[in-house]
Scaffold this motif. Structure first.
Motif, PDB file in Angstrom:
ATOM      1  N   VAL A 526       6.948  56.336  14.588  1.00  0.00           N
ATOM      2  CA  VAL A 526       6.257  55.172  14.041  1.00  0.00           C
ATOM      3  C   VAL A 526       7.137  53.957  14.305  1.00  0.00           C
ATOM      4  CG1 VAL A 526       5.263  54.063  12.013  1.00  0.00           C
ATOM      5  CG2 VAL A 526       5.119  56.554  12.286  1.00  0.00           C
ATOM      6  N   ILE A 527       6.553  52.918  14.901  1.00  0.00           N
ATOM      7  CA  ILE A 527       7.297  51.738  15.326  1.00  0.00           C
ATOM      8  C   ILE A 527       6.886  50.550  14.472  1.00  0.00           C
ATOM      9  CG2 ILE A 527       7.858  50.215  17.260  1.00  0.00           C
ATOM     10  CD1 ILE A 527       8.763  53.105  17.612  1.00  0.00           C
ATOM     11  N   GLN A 528       7.872  49.799  14.029  1.00  0.00           N
ATOM     12  CA  GLN A 528       7.598  48.582  13.279  1.00  0.00           C
ATOM     13  C   GLN A 528       6.970  47.529  14.196  1.00  0.00           C
ATOM     14  OE1 GLN A 528       7.820  47.365  10.042  1.00  0.00           O
ATOM     15  NE2 GLN A 528       6.884  45.570  10.973  1.00  0.00           N
ATOM     16  N   LEU A 529       5.893  46.934  13.728  1.00  0.00           N
ATOM     17  CA  LEU A 529       5.264  45.865  14.479  1.00  0.00           C
ATOM     18  C   LEU A 529       6.302  44.795  14.850  1.00  0.00           C
ATOM     19  CD1 LEU A 529       2.586  44.471  15.441  1.00  0.00           C
ATOM     20  CD2 LEU A 529       2.606  43.295  13.227  1.00  0.00           C
ATOM     21  N   GLY A 530       6.302  44.379  16.102  1.00  0.00           N
ATOM     22  CA  GLY A 530       7.226  43.355  16.558  1.00  0.00           C
ATOM     23  C   GLY A 530       8.514  43.883  17.133  1.00  0.00           C
ATOM     24  N   ALA A 531       8.773  45.182  16.978  1.00  0.00           N
ATOM     25  CA  ALA A 531      10.019  45.747  17.488  1.00  0.00           C
ATOM     26  C   ALA A 531       9.975  45.862  19.003  1.00  0.00           C
ATOM     27  CB  ALA A 531      10.266  47.117  16.878  1.00  0.00           C
ATOM     28  N   THR A 532      11.129  45.724  19.635  1.00  0.00           N
ATOM     29  CA  THR A 532      11.263  46.050  21.050  1.00  0.00           C
ATOM     30  C   THR A 532      11.458  47.548  21.158  1.00  0.00           C
ATOM     31  OG1 THR A 532      12.168  43.903  21.693  1.00  0.00           O
ATOM     32  CG2 THR A 532      12.693  45.769  23.096  1.00  0.00           C
ATOM     33  N   VAL A 533      10.516  48.213  21.802  1.00  0.00           N
ATOM     34  CA  VAL A 533      10.567  49.667  21.906  1.00  0.00           C
ATOM     35  C   VAL A 533      11.528  50.089  23.006  1.00  0.00           C
ATOM     36  CG1 VAL A 533       9.172  51.762  22.086  1.00  0.00           C
ATOM     37  CG2 VAL A 533       8.160  49.673  21.161  1.00  0.00           C
ATOM     38  N   ASP A 534      11.515  49.358  24.112  1.00  0.00           N
ATOM     39  CA  ASP A 534      12.364  49.719  25.236  1.00  0.00           C
ATOM     40  C   ASP A 534      12.624  48.478  26.077  1.00  0.00           C
ATOM     41  OD1 ASP A 534      13.762  51.603  26.884  1.00  0.00           O
ATOM     42  OD2 ASP A 534      12.113  51.483  28.310  1.00  0.00           O
ATOM     43  N   GLU A 535      13.831  48.369  26.623  1.00  0.00           N
ATOM     44  CA  GLU A 535      14.213  47.166  27.354  1.00  0.00           C
ATOM     45  C   GLU A 535      14.996  47.529  28.602  1.00  0.00           C
ATOM     46  OE1 GLU A 535      16.061  42.781  26.351  1.00  0.00           O
ATOM     47  OE2 GLU A 535      16.665  44.486  25.139  1.00  0.00           O
ATOM     48  N   ALA A 536      14.875  46.708  29.620  1.00  0.00           N
ATOM     49  CA  ALA A 536      15.617  46.925  30.859  1.00  0.00           C
ATOM     50  C   ALA A 536      17.113  46.835  30.607  1.00  0.00           C
ATOM     51  CB  ALA A 536      15.207  45.893  31.912  1.00  0.00           C
ATOM     52  N   ARG A 537      17.875  47.562  31.387  1.00  0.00           N
ATOM     53  CA  ARG A 537      19.331  47.518  31.248  1.00  0.00           C
ATOM     54  C   ARG A 537      19.972  47.765  32.601  1.00  0.00           C
ATOM     55  NH1 ARG A 537      15.470  51.159  29.495  1.00  0.00           N
ATOM     56  NH2 ARG A 537      16.123  53.292  29.843  1.00  0.00           N
ATOM     57  N   ASP A 538      21.281  47.633  32.625  1.00  0.00           N
ATOM     58  CA  ASP A 538      22.035  47.730  33.857  1.00  0.00           C
ATOM     59  C   ASP A 538      23.334  48.450  33.537  1.00  0.00           C
ATOM     60  OD1 ASP A 538      24.047  46.686  35.962  1.00  0.00           O
ATOM     61  OD2 ASP A 538      22.119  46.038  36.738  1.00  0.00           O
ATOM     62  N   PRO A 539      23.857  49.268  34.444  1.00  0.00           N
ATOM     63  CA  PRO A 539      25.103  49.977  34.110  1.00  0.00           C
ATOM     64  C   PRO A 539      26.256  49.042  33.783  1.00  0.00           C
ATOM     65  CG  PRO A 539      24.546  50.214  36.444  1.00  0.00           C
ATOM     66  CD  PRO A 539      23.342  49.665  35.758  1.00  0.00           C
ATOM     67  N   ASP A 540      26.243  47.848  34.360  1.00  0.00           N
ATOM     68  CA  ASP A 540      27.308  46.892  34.051  1.00  0.00           C
ATOM     69  C   ASP A 540      27.248  46.422  32.606  1.00  0.00           C
ATOM     70  OD1 ASP A 540      28.355  47.087  36.507  1.00  0.00           O
ATOM     71  OD2 ASP A 540      27.664  45.163  37.254  1.00  0.00           O
ATOM     72  N   ASP A 541      26.075  46.572  31.957  1.00  0.00           N
ATOM     73  CA  ASP A 541      25.925  46.135  30.576  1.00  0.00           C
ATOM     74  C   ASP A 541      26.371  47.177  29.568  1.00  0.00           C
ATOM     75  OD1 ASP A 541      24.810  43.823  31.524  1.00  0.00           O
ATOM     76  OD2 ASP A 541      22.746  44.531  31.345  1.00  0.00           O
TER      77      ASP A 541
END
Length: 889
Positions: A526-541
């Motif tokens: 169950v996800i809270q409305l407005g939440a970021t579920v998944d985001e791009a990333r990079d190994p350097d990060d």
């Protein structure tokens, strides 16, 4: 300007309200007056997907598109304008010229693909290509359309590079493929400064994104001093590439062998036709081997990098802290495309252009940064005698070897004495000694080298004796401490055939299990409305010792096989069955947000590869609306919205403003009630995406306030109440908007058209501030006027106005853009196409006047900025904004 300041203050005051949920919301939809119970499962019709059109034209050609973005299948028209001396060879869509149709010599069309459209061009140029300045040469035309030639610089030289009527500056240099000590000729009328004792090959390719390449191909003699040695290694950009692996390609380099006895690593790198292969082997345990493998196979580029540098220096920092990926093991599969729009392509972190992939493959990685530092510390860094550095010396011994190249030996040392220091942290007498041997090929490329840094203290070195030439002498039977010791060889043979023979399978995920995604304080999946579920990333990060699951902003949790895989950073949501519930965000490069309450099945996989699993998610809401606020759109004067809880307009006018709810992850279902039925209010049917960046993430509606049915003789205040079933009742008046309605002027003289009319400044500026007005200081009054023309302004959609300011007989004129609608409260909108201008306007329709602030800033470098207040002056630490007022002449 005041309203902006008030809004920023408001954001600070409500920051806690937005912190009660996760992530950042994006555009979703709810209908005015909708039943709260049904809103949790409803979904809006998905908006059409549009893609950006990016123009990357060559020097000398301008390409304009009739659209900035378009849907798949739309026809886009391009208009091409060529500078004198240029002719168009080709124009391409995402690297393919066959996808663009020629209508005429100046007009082309294409059909929008289902991705961003990157438009590139190639050109021919008339005229000679020449180098002028302290040295001169004509570059000869080549079969591929480029120009090439050499220049010899016995001493430092200032030069310009021109092709016909085109002059190239430092921003036109392809630094990734240049090599040598060159830099921008700061403070000179010339474009470049080339180091002396060098021969350079210069190539100009007019159609390239970076047309100029500068490569050192030889020297006149082996370096005899620090400056000449430095020129072999240093420079603004790729001059450092001799030693800096992972940053710049060394022309023709095919192999590197490097050994560092302090870090305990033997590093070997080889270039292949379709990849490169490096191993980092422990000198203490030959079975401890790390890999750095890169392979380019058609439209796929694979990387496996298992090396993690564990050795740290005396201060606890990684020995090679300039390479972030030395602290993170990772693997990745990248999609390869001919051209990638790295500004707008949502998946650009998971892609490589063909050119970039080839460039990365040709660059050695790891530890070579340390090599660069070692050598420069031995001849260039820190030899100025001052404070506790009481003596130092650098001795350079060159040896010319004819056709075999040359050799350079460096012996240097530094003696420190804390008794001479003004700093309390200097603790003991010590000595650092460097012994460096470097060999170069005849073309001045580096062939091999060795480096030793020895350390002495008072137990091993005699500091107080007569041997001033050497700074003392070693004590009998004493031995120095070896701080660093390394050696290396470079080779320049043809690349090895094919691609490295390497088993990639242990390093890439083939299946996932125990998949879940749960927000804080919510049930499983169950996800809270407005939440970021998944985001791009990079190994350097990724933080040190964190994997691709925990090291970025994502609610996904999963196990994967094989457990040795290193590409978890590349696994995430690649699709959603209901994108109105869980959909792609637009505020960040790539993310999936919980946009509306409801259910969706998301697909998990590699962002540019296979699909691995699905997951059923529910988006719910337990966050109350804490407040409602207003903001002026860009086409509405800021004076209409003086602060975030009030609106001003005249009787007989109508205005549309943004109504937004806080916090970001609330789920509003608003209706608006006016305390005066004569003032009518309507809301947009669903949420909108505002044009103000600072409220783009908040649930926002467009609210239209209509006072056209009101006739007033005196000012009246009307209260708008926003009713919302999700509003927090404890927030008192946070859902009230105050609307001030002012009586319209029966003698209003606003013209039906302002074209050709002139408005004169009629109010004296009496503030004590100095106003420079572009002429002088201390002025408190300026004769000024604004004349409106029917010409098009430089900014699309605006017409041209001319601001004239006169003081003591001196006159300055400035071009502005404006829009005009006499039927609305927004009478004038002004704009400048200059970044160095502060421009603001306001309207007093009842007084038939408008106010203007126009400030020009001039930057002189550093913090030195000169601001000329042409008319009015902006809000600052000395007081509020003050407008120059204008009425019809």
């Amino acid at each position: 300007m005041k309203s902006k300041a008030n809004f920023l203050a408001l954001l600070a005051s409500i920051a806690l309200l937005a912190s009660c949920g996760e992530g950042t919301p994006n555009e979703s939809s709810s209908i005015q007056g909708e039943d709260p119970a049904s809103s949790s499962s409803s979904s809006s019709v998905d908006a059409p997907v549009t893609y950006k059109i990016v123009i990357r034209a060559s020097e000398g050609v301008e390409v304009q598109s009739d659209k900035s973005e378009a849907e798949k299948g739309e026809t886009v028209t391009l208009t091409v304008t060529l500078a004198e001396g240029f002719s168009l060879k080709s124009i391409a869509l995402n690297g393919d010229s066959s996808k663009i149709a020629k209508v005429s010599d100046t007009t082309y069309t294409f059909v929008m693909p289902d991705t961003s459209a990157v438009i590139t061009t190639t050109v021919d140029v008339e005229g000679d290509c020449v180098v002028t300045g302290d040295v001169a040469a004509k570059l000869e035309a080549q079969a591929d359309g480029s120009f090439k030639g050499t220049v010899s610089c016995e001493r430092d030289s200032l030069v310009d590079i021109k092709l016909g009527s085109v002059s190239y500056s430092f921003i036109h240099v392809d630094h990734d493929h240049s090599f040598g000590y060159y830099e921008s000729a700061y403070g000179s009328s010339n474009a470049f400064r080339l180091a002396g004792n060098a021969i350079y090959e210069i190539t100009v390719t007019p159609s390239a994104e970076k047309p100029v390449k500068i490569v050192r191909v030889g020297v006149f003699h082996a370096p005899t001093n620090v400056k000449e040695l430095e020129s072999l290694f240093n420079g603004d950009f790729a001059g450092r590439g001799v030693l800096d692996g992972g940053a710049f390609a060394v022309p023709g380099l095919s192999g590197v062998s490097y050994k560092n006895s302090v870090t305990g690593i033997q590093y070997d790198w080889s270039l292949y036709e379709k990849g490169s292969f490096a191993t980092a082997t422990s000198l203490l345990d030959e079975d401890d081997v790390s890999y750095d493998v890169k392979v380019l196979d058609g439209d796929t580029y694979k990387v496996v990098d298992t090396y993690i540098e564990t050795i740290k220096d005396s201060e606890g920092r990684y020995f090679d802290d300039s390479v972030r990926t030395d602290t993170v093991a990772y693997s990745g599969t990248y999609a390869v495309e001919s051209v990638i729009d790295e500004e707008s392509d949502a998946l650009q972190r998971y892609k490589r252009s063909t050119a970039r992939a080839a460039s990365e493959i040709a660059m050695p990685s790891h530890n070579l940064y340390s090599l660069s530092r070692e050598i420069c510390y031995g001849y260039r860094v820190g030899f100025t005698v001052e404070d506790d550095l009481v003596a130092a010396r650098v001795a350079i011994t060159p040896t010319d070897k004819g056709t075999e190249g040359f050799e350079v030996e460096v012996y240097s040392w530094k003696n420190y004495d804390p008794n001479a220091s003004t700093y309390a942290d200097a603790t003991k007498v010590e000595r650092k000694e460097y012994r460096i041997c470097l060999t170069f090929n005849a073309d001045s490329t580096l062939a091999s080298g060795s480096f030793v840094e020895n350390y002495y203290d008072e137990t091993t070195w005699k500091f107080n004796n007569s041997d001033a030439e050497n700074g003392g002498s070693i004590k009998t039977n004493a031995k120095p401490v070896i701080k660093r010791k390394s050696s290396f060889t470079y080779s320049y043979d043809a690349p090895k055939e094919g691609a490295p023979d390497f088993d990639f399978s242990p390093y890439f995920i083939t299946s996932v299990s125990n998949l879940s995604a749960t927000s804080k304080d919510m049930g499983k999946n169950v996800i809270q409305l407005g939440a970021t579920v998944d985001e791009a990333r990079d190994p350097d990060d990724l933080p040190v010792e964190e994997d691709g699951i925990t090291g970025y902003n994502s609610l996904l949790k999963f196990d994967y096989a094989p457990v040795t895989a290193l590409d978890s950073w590349q696994i995430g949501i690649v699709g959603s069955s209901n994108e109105s519930v869980i959909g792609r965000g637009t505020r960040r490069a790539y993310c999936w947000d919980a946009l509306a309450q409801g259910q969706s099945t998301v697909t998990i996989g590699n962002h540019v590869g296979s699909e691995l699993a699905t997951l059923d998610l529910t988006v719910s809401n337990n966050v109350k609306v804490q407040g409602y606020f207003v903001w002026a759109p860009s086409d509405v004067d800021e004076s209409v919205v003086p602060n975030s809880s009030s609106v001003r307009l005249y009787a007989g006018d109508k205005v549309s403003v943004y109504l937004w709810a806080s916090p970001t992850n609330c789920d509003p279902v608003p209706t608006v009630v006016s305390s005066d039925p004569a003032l009518k209010v309507t809301l947009s049917d669903g949420r909108v995406r505002p044009d103000a960046w600072n409220i783009a993430s908040y649930p926002t509606y467009l609210m239209t306030i209509d006072a056209t049915g009101m006739t007033l003789t005196e000012q009246k205040t009307v209260t708008l109440t926003v009713n919302d079933p999700f509003f927090d009742e404890n927030r008192a008046t946070a859902n009230k908007i105050s609307v001030t309605v002012m009586p319209g002027s029966s003698t209003s003289s606003w013209p039906a058209s302002v074209v050709g009319t002139t408005w004169n400044g009629n109010k004296e500026i009496t503030d004590a501030k100095d106003i420079e007005l572009g002429f002088s200081t201390g002025v408190t009054h300026c004769e000024s006027s604004v004349t409106f023309t029917g010409e098009d302004y430089a900014v699309s959609g605006y017409k041209k106005a001319t601001l004239t300011a006169t003081y003591q007989g001196q006159t300055r004129s400035y071009d502005l853009g404006y829009t005009y609608d006499p039927s609305s409260s927004k009478v004038f909108t002004f704009k400048s196409n200059s970044y160095d201008v502060t421009l603001s306007s306001t309207v007093d329709k009842g007084a038939n006047a408008f106010g203007l602030i126009y400030v020009v800033s001039t930057w002189y470098g550093g913090d030195d900025v000169d601001e000329d207040d042409i008319v009015g002056y902006p809000e600052d630490e000395n007081g509020p904004a003050s407008y120059q007022w204008f009425t019809l002449a």
